[in-house]
Design a protein around this motif. Structure first.
Motif, PDB file in Angstrom:
ATOM      1  N   MET A  50      95.824  -2.126  20.303  1.00 41.44           N
ATOM      2  CA  MET A  50      96.723  -3.170  20.772  1.00 41.44           C
ATOM      3  C   MET A  50      97.973  -3.176  19.898  1.00 41.44           C
ATOM      4  SD  MET A  50      95.921  -7.228  20.719  1.00 41.44           S
ATOM      5  CE  MET A  50      97.260  -8.339  20.555  1.00 41.44           C
ATOM      6  N   ALA A  51      99.117  -3.089  20.507  1.00 42.78           N
ATOM      7  CA  ALA A  51     100.387  -3.179  19.791  1.00 42.78           C
ATOM      8  C   ALA A  51     100.726  -4.655  19.603  1.00 42.78           C
ATOM      9  CB  ALA A  51     101.479  -2.483  20.573  1.00 42.78           C
ATOM     10  N   VAL A  52     100.846  -5.060  18.362  1.00 34.73           N
ATOM     11  CA  VAL A  52     101.111  -6.459  18.033  1.00 34.73           C
ATOM     12  C   VAL A  52     102.505  -6.559  17.442  1.00 34.73           C
ATOM     13  CG1 VAL A  52     100.384  -8.375  16.580  1.00 34.73           C
ATOM     14  CG2 VAL A  52      98.680  -6.899  17.580  1.00 34.73           C
ATOM     15  N   LYS A  53     103.240  -7.595  17.848  1.00 35.52           N
ATOM     16  CA  LYS A  53     104.569  -7.825  17.275  1.00 35.52           C
ATOM     17  C   LYS A  53     104.731  -9.310  16.963  1.00 35.52           C
ATOM     18  CE  LYS A  53     106.915  -8.020  21.756  1.00 35.52           C
ATOM     19  NZ  LYS A  53     105.767  -8.224  22.576  1.00 35.52           N
ATOM     20  N   SER A  54     105.694  -9.623  16.153  1.00 34.55           N
ATOM     21  CA  SER A  54     105.951 -11.013  15.777  1.00 34.55           C
ATOM     22  C   SER A  54     106.143 -11.870  17.022  1.00 34.55           C
ATOM     23  CB  SER A  54     107.195 -11.103  14.904  1.00 34.55           C
ATOM     24  OG  SER A  54     106.955 -10.509  13.659  1.00 34.55           O
ATOM     25  N   GLY A  55     105.536 -13.049  17.001  1.00 38.47           N
ATOM     26  CA  GLY A  55     105.647 -13.985  18.114  1.00 38.47           C
ATOM     27  C   GLY A  55     104.507 -13.896  19.119  1.00 38.47           C
ATOM     28  N   ASP A  56     103.717 -12.818  19.091  1.00 40.86           N
ATOM     29  CA  ASP A  56     102.576 -12.699  20.007  1.00 40.86           C
ATOM     30  C   ASP A  56     101.532 -13.765  19.696  1.00 40.86           C
ATOM     31  OD1 ASP A  56     103.736 -10.501  21.185  1.00 40.86           O
ATOM     32  OD2 ASP A  56     102.328  -9.042  20.342  1.00 40.86           O
ATOM     33  N   LEU A  57     100.839 -14.234  20.723  1.00 38.06           N
ATOM     34  CA  LEU A  57      99.739 -15.181  20.554  1.00 38.06           C
ATOM     35  C   LEU A  57      98.432 -14.400  20.643  1.00 38.06           C
ATOM     36  CD1 LEU A  57     101.020 -18.151  22.718  1.00 38.06           C
ATOM     37  CD2 LEU A  57     101.195 -17.829  20.247  1.00 38.06           C
ATOM     38  N   VAL A  58      97.593 -14.562  19.613  1.00 39.44           N
ATOM     39  CA  VAL A  58      96.364 -13.781  19.492  1.00 39.44           C
ATOM     40  C   VAL A  58      95.222 -14.663  19.001  1.00 39.44           C
ATOM     41  CG1 VAL A  58      97.591 -11.614  19.008  1.00 39.44           C
ATOM     42  CG2 VAL A  58      96.926 -13.100  17.115  1.00 39.44           C
ATOM     43  N   ARG A  59      94.030 -14.087  19.030  1.00 44.61           N
ATOM     44  CA  ARG A  59      92.870 -14.677  18.365  1.00 44.61           C
ATOM     45  C   ARG A  59      92.031 -13.539  17.827  1.00 44.61           C
ATOM     46  NH1 ARG A  59      89.210 -16.920  23.331  1.00 44.61           N
ATOM     47  NH2 ARG A  59      88.970 -14.928  24.370  1.00 44.61           N
ATOM     48  N   ALA A  60      91.147 -13.832  16.879  1.00 47.56           N
ATOM     49  CA  ALA A  60      90.302 -12.819  16.257  1.00 47.56           C
ATOM     50  C   ALA A  60      89.133 -12.471  17.171  1.00 47.56           C
ATOM     51  CB  ALA A  60      89.782 -13.327  14.917  1.00 47.56           C
ATOM     52  N   VAL A  61      88.690 -11.223  17.098  1.00 46.40           N
ATOM     53  CA  VAL A  61      87.528 -10.746  17.850  1.00 46.40           C
ATOM     54  C   VAL A  61      86.328 -10.790  16.907  1.00 46.40           C
ATOM     55  CG1 VAL A  61      86.536  -8.811  19.121  1.00 46.40           C
ATOM     56  CG2 VAL A  61      88.991  -9.250  19.240  1.00 46.40           C
ATOM     57  N   ARG A  62      85.391 -11.666  17.193  1.00 48.37           N
ATOM     58  CA  ARG A  62      84.256 -11.908  16.307  1.00 48.37           C
ATOM     59  C   ARG A  62      83.486 -10.623  15.972  1.00 48.37           C
ATOM     60  NH1 ARG A  62      81.775 -16.627  15.120  1.00 48.37           N
ATOM     61  NH2 ARG A  62      82.801 -17.659  16.859  1.00 48.37           N
ATOM     62  N   GLU A  63      83.191  -9.811  16.965  1.00 52.45           N
ATOM     63  CA  GLU A  63      82.379  -8.610  16.766  1.00 52.45           C
ATOM     64  C   GLU A  63      83.055  -7.605  15.830  1.00 52.45           C
ATOM     65  OE1 GLU A  63      83.310  -9.713  19.948  1.00 52.45           O
ATOM     66  OE2 GLU A  63      81.460 -10.880  20.131  1.00 52.45           O
ATOM     67  N   LYS A  64      84.369  -7.557  15.860  1.00 51.26           N
ATOM     68  CA  LYS A  64      85.102  -6.615  15.013  1.00 51.26           C
ATOM     69  C   LYS A  64      85.337  -7.147  13.614  1.00 51.26           C
ATOM     70  CE  LYS A  64      87.308  -4.196  18.763  1.00 51.26           C
ATOM     71  NZ  LYS A  64      88.568  -3.718  19.333  1.00 51.26           N
ATOM     72  N   LEU A  65      85.290  -8.437  13.457  1.00 49.47           N
ATOM     73  CA  LEU A  65      85.577  -9.042  12.156  1.00 49.47           C
ATOM     74  C   LEU A  65      84.316  -9.271  11.326  1.00 49.47           C
ATOM     75  CD1 LEU A  65      87.835 -10.129  10.382  1.00 49.47           C
ATOM     76  CD2 LEU A  65      87.606 -12.316  11.530  1.00 49.47           C
ATOM     77  N   GLU A  66      83.210  -9.612  11.956  1.00 51.28           N
ATOM     78  CA  GLU A  66      82.009 -10.009  11.215  1.00 51.28           C
ATOM     79  C   GLU A  66      81.446  -8.930  10.302  1.00 51.28           C
ATOM     80  OE1 GLU A  66      79.380 -11.668  14.191  1.00 51.28           O
ATOM     81  OE2 GLU A  66      80.044 -13.682  13.655  1.00 51.28           O
ATOM     82  N   ASN A  67      81.467  -7.678  10.675  1.00 53.69           N
ATOM     83  CA  ASN A  67      80.897  -6.620   9.838  1.00 53.69           C
ATOM     84  C   ASN A  67      81.964  -5.722   9.238  1.00 53.69           C
ATOM     85  OD1 ASN A  67      78.164  -7.365  10.263  1.00 53.69           O
ATOM     86  ND2 ASN A  67      78.336  -6.538  12.326  1.00 53.69           N
ATOM     87  N   SER A  68      83.165  -6.228   9.124  1.00 56.29           N
ATOM     88  CA  SER A  68      84.275  -5.438   8.606  1.00 56.29           C
ATOM     89  C   SER A  68      84.293  -5.434   7.081  1.00 56.29           C
ATOM     90  CB  SER A  68      85.593  -6.013   9.128  1.00 56.29           C
ATOM     91  OG  SER A  68      85.820  -7.288   8.553  1.00 56.29           O
ATOM     92  N   LEU A  69      85.095  -4.546   6.545  1.00 56.76           N
ATOM     93  CA  LEU A  69      85.299  -4.489   5.099  1.00 56.76           C
ATOM     94  C   LEU A  69      85.857  -5.815   4.582  1.00 56.76           C
ATOM     95  CD1 LEU A  69      85.339  -2.817   2.491  1.00 56.76           C
ATOM     96  CD2 LEU A  69      87.626  -2.051   3.146  1.00 56.76           C
ATOM     97  N   GLU A  70      86.748  -6.419   5.372  1.00 55.04           N
ATOM     98  CA  GLU A  70      87.342  -7.696   4.975  1.00 55.04           C
ATOM     99  C   GLU A  70      86.284  -8.793   4.846  1.00 55.04           C
ATOM    100  OE1 GLU A  70      90.439  -5.178   6.745  1.00 55.04           O
ATOM    101  OE2 GLU A  70      88.479  -5.761   7.434  1.00 55.04           O
TER     102      GLU A  70
END
Length: 71
Positions: free
Chosen positions: A1-21
């Protein structure tokens, strides 16, 4: 997904929960990052700074592949 300033987004739980972050910090993410819209404030490399403005909350850096457009 190409993201740019001003876009409205939300986090994807499945991609965030087991991430390095999630392993590097508190893995109990607040529900609002998955349920409410956040605005992309800045993009730097593979990361985007997201501002969740519906309530007082800190801005957060997330990898772009952990985001989806808010619908």
């Amino acid at each position: 997904m190409a993201v740019k300033s001003g876009d409205l987004v939300r986090a994807v739980r499945e991609k965030l929960e087991n991430s390095l972050e999630s392993q590097a910090s508190d893995s109990r993410f607040p529900p609002y990052i998955f349920e409410t819209k956040g605005e992309v404030v800045q993009v730097r490399g593979d990361y985007a700074l997201i501002k969740f403005g519906q309530m007082p909350a800190p801005n957060v850096w997330l990898r772009m592949d952990q985001l989806e457009p808010f619908k």
